[in-house]
Design an enzyme around this catalytic site. Structure first.
Site, PDB file in Angstrom:
ATOM      1  CG  MET A 130      22.929   7.345 -43.275  1.00  0.00           C
ATOM      2  SD  MET A 130      24.696   7.567 -43.560  1.00  0.00           S
ATOM      3  CE  MET A 130      24.643   8.176 -45.250  1.00  0.00           C
TER       4      MET A 130
ATOM      5  CG  MET B  93      25.346   0.860 -42.547  1.00  0.00           C
ATOM      6  SD  MET B  93      25.769   1.807 -44.025  1.00  0.00           S
ATOM      7  CE  MET B  93      27.168   2.786 -43.449  1.00  0.00           C
TER       8      MET B  93
ATOM      9  CG  ASP C 186      28.062   2.631 -47.350  1.00  0.00           C
ATOM     10  OD1 ASP C 186      29.218   3.073 -47.483  1.00  0.00           O
ATOM     11  OD2 ASP C 186      27.051   3.358 -47.273  1.00  0.00           O
TER      12      ASP C 186
ATOM     13  CG  HIS D 126      23.102   5.279 -47.275  1.00  0.00           C
ATOM     14  ND1 HIS D 126      24.388   5.048 -46.804  1.00  0.00           N
ATOM     15  CD2 HIS D 126      22.275   4.926 -46.264  1.00  0.00           C
ATOM     16  CE1 HIS D 126      24.333   4.598 -45.565  1.00  0.00           C
ATOM     17  NE2 HIS D 126      23.066   4.529 -45.206  1.00  0.00           N
TER      18      HIS D 126
ATOM     19  CG  HIS E 269      26.523   5.059 -51.960  1.00  0.00           C
ATOM     20  ND1 HIS E 269      25.530   4.131 -51.715  1.00  0.00           N
ATOM     21  CD2 HIS E 269      26.870   5.561 -50.752  1.00  0.00           C
ATOM     22  CE1 HIS E 269      25.300   4.087 -50.413  1.00  0.00           C
ATOM     23  NE2 HIS E 269      26.093   4.943 -49.806  1.00  0.00           N
TER      24      HIS E 269
ATOM     25  CB  SER F 244      30.441   6.969 -51.231  1.00  0.00           C
ATOM     26  OG  SER F 244      30.082   8.094 -50.446  1.00  0.00           O
TER      27      SER F 244
ATOM     28  CG  MET G  17      25.250  11.671 -43.676  1.00  0.00           C
ATOM     29  SD  MET G  17      26.917  11.611 -43.042  1.00  0.00           S
ATOM     30  CE  MET G  17      27.604  10.307 -44.100  1.00  0.00           C
TER      31      MET G  17
ATOM     32  CG  ASP H  13      26.877   8.226 -48.296  1.00  0.00           C
ATOM     33  OD1 ASP H  13      26.148   7.262 -48.003  1.00  0.00           O
ATOM     34  OD2 ASP H  13      28.035   8.099 -48.751  1.00  0.00           O
TER      35      ASP H  13
HETATM   36  C1  DX5 Z   1      29.088   6.362 -44.214  1.00  0.00           C
HETATM   37  C2  DX5 Z   1      28.566   6.437 -45.636  1.00  0.00           C
HETATM   38  C3  DX5 Z   1      29.462   5.772 -46.612  1.00  0.00           C
HETATM   39  C4  DX5 Z   1      30.814   6.401 -46.727  1.00  0.00           C
HETATM   40  C5  DX5 Z   1      31.766   5.402 -47.297  1.00  0.00           C
HETATM   41  O1  DX5 Z   1      28.144   6.862 -43.344  1.00  0.00           O
HETATM   42  O2  DX5 Z   1      27.311   5.799 -45.717  1.00  0.00           O
HETATM   43  O3  DX5 Z   1      28.862   5.659 -47.882  1.00  0.00           O
HETATM   44  O4  DX5 Z   1      30.846   7.539 -47.501  1.00  0.00           O
HETATM   45  O5  DX5 Z   1      33.026   6.008 -47.290  1.00  0.00           O
HETATM   46  P1  DX5 Z   1      34.334   5.147 -47.167  1.00  0.00           P
HETATM   47  O6  DX5 Z   1      34.398   4.266 -48.357  1.00  0.00           O
HETATM   48  O7  DX5 Z   1      35.397   6.182 -47.133  1.00  0.00           O
HETATM   49  O8  DX5 Z   1      34.235   4.358 -45.888  1.00  0.00           O
HETATM   50 ZN    ZN Z   2      26.440   5.255 -47.743  1.00  0.00          ZN
END
Ligand code: DX5
Ligand code: ZN
Length: 232
Positions: A74, A143, A185, A72, A33, A8, A37, A35
């Site tokens: 969110m 998750m 994840d 991903h 990956h 990620s 948000m 992310d």
């Molecule tokens: C959390 C993200 C993850 C996160 C994982 O909301 O979706 O992908 O970056 O990070 P680590 O491996 O540090 O938990």
């Molecule tokens: Zn993620």
């Protein structure tokens, strides 16, 4: 079983993102990956389609083969951003079913853009929606932290949910012959990745575990050694 490691980039150095993507691919990443948000569905704000488009040319190995960009989402609402990320070069797009007013429609929309579609399940979200959506799902993402931040601790109940998802996937494979990826994840490290694999996962997101260390290849190699020892 084929195991994939999906670093990620949330924990990468955003000032040098292209180089970070290239380094982690050189270190052995199978997917990147990404992310997303929105400070609405989750209490954090990250990167958008413009950044996906900018890193896409870096998602390639030395031999020229492509590394899938695993987005991903969110975010809420989902649909407009799913289309924007597809156009920016995403290969897989996953969303949280509670963030979409019409889950089936969003899955169709993602497929219509030529991408694989995934559903993401928070630690307290049951897998119920899969009963009516599994035929349109290419990826199930479990998750093992509450979404929003990197660097959180693995929530152990995710293992039970991974095992439940594995049964659903195996039943769908027997019914239709389709392969569905099972990704986990949050909080994945060298010391717990084997247990996650043994619960039935095939794809492992790791942010802080990889980007928090100076030698990405050493971490990925150590993860692969654990996966090679896993019972499935
Ligand atoms: C959390 C993200 C993850 C996160 C994982 O909301 O979706 O992908 O970056 O990070 P680590 O491996 O540090 O938990
Ligand atoms: Zn993620």
């Amino acid at each position: 079983m084929t195991h994939r490691i999906a670093p990620s980039i949330l924990s990468a150095d955003f000032a040098r993102l292209g180089e970070e993507v290239a380094s982690v691919i050189e270190a052995g990443a199978d997917w990147i990956h990404f992310d997303v948000m929105d400070n609405h569905y989750v209490p954090n704000l990250t990167i958008g389609p413009g950044v996906a488009q900018a890193i896409k040319p870096h998602c390639v190995r030395a031999d020229g083969s492509k590394v899938p960009l695993d987005v991903h989402l969110m975010v809420q609402p989902v649909d407009a951003l799913a289309v924007a990320f597809a156009k920016a070069g995403a290969d897989l797009i996953s969303f949280h079913p509670e963030a979409s007013a019409h889950v089936d429609r969003t899955l169709q929309l993602i497929h219509g853009e030529g991408c694989k579609a995934g559903l993401v399940f928070n630690p307290a979200t049951p897998l119920d929606v899969l009963e009516w959506a599994i035929d349109k799902v290419d990826l199930i993402l479990i998750m093992s932290v509450n979404p929003g931040f990197g660097g959180q601790s693995f929530i152990a109940s995710a293992l039970r949910k991974v095992a439940q998802a594995r049964k659903i996937i195996d039943a769908e494979k027997a019914r239709s012959g389709r392969d569905i990826a099972l990704e986990v994840d949050g909080g994945i490290k060298v010391d717990n990745i084997r247990a996650v694999a043994e619960a039935g996962a095939d794809t492992f997101v790791a942010g802080s575990a990889i980007f928090g260390q100076p030698d990405y290849k050493a971490v990925i190699d150590a993860m692969r050694a654990q996966l090679a020892a896993a019972a499935r």
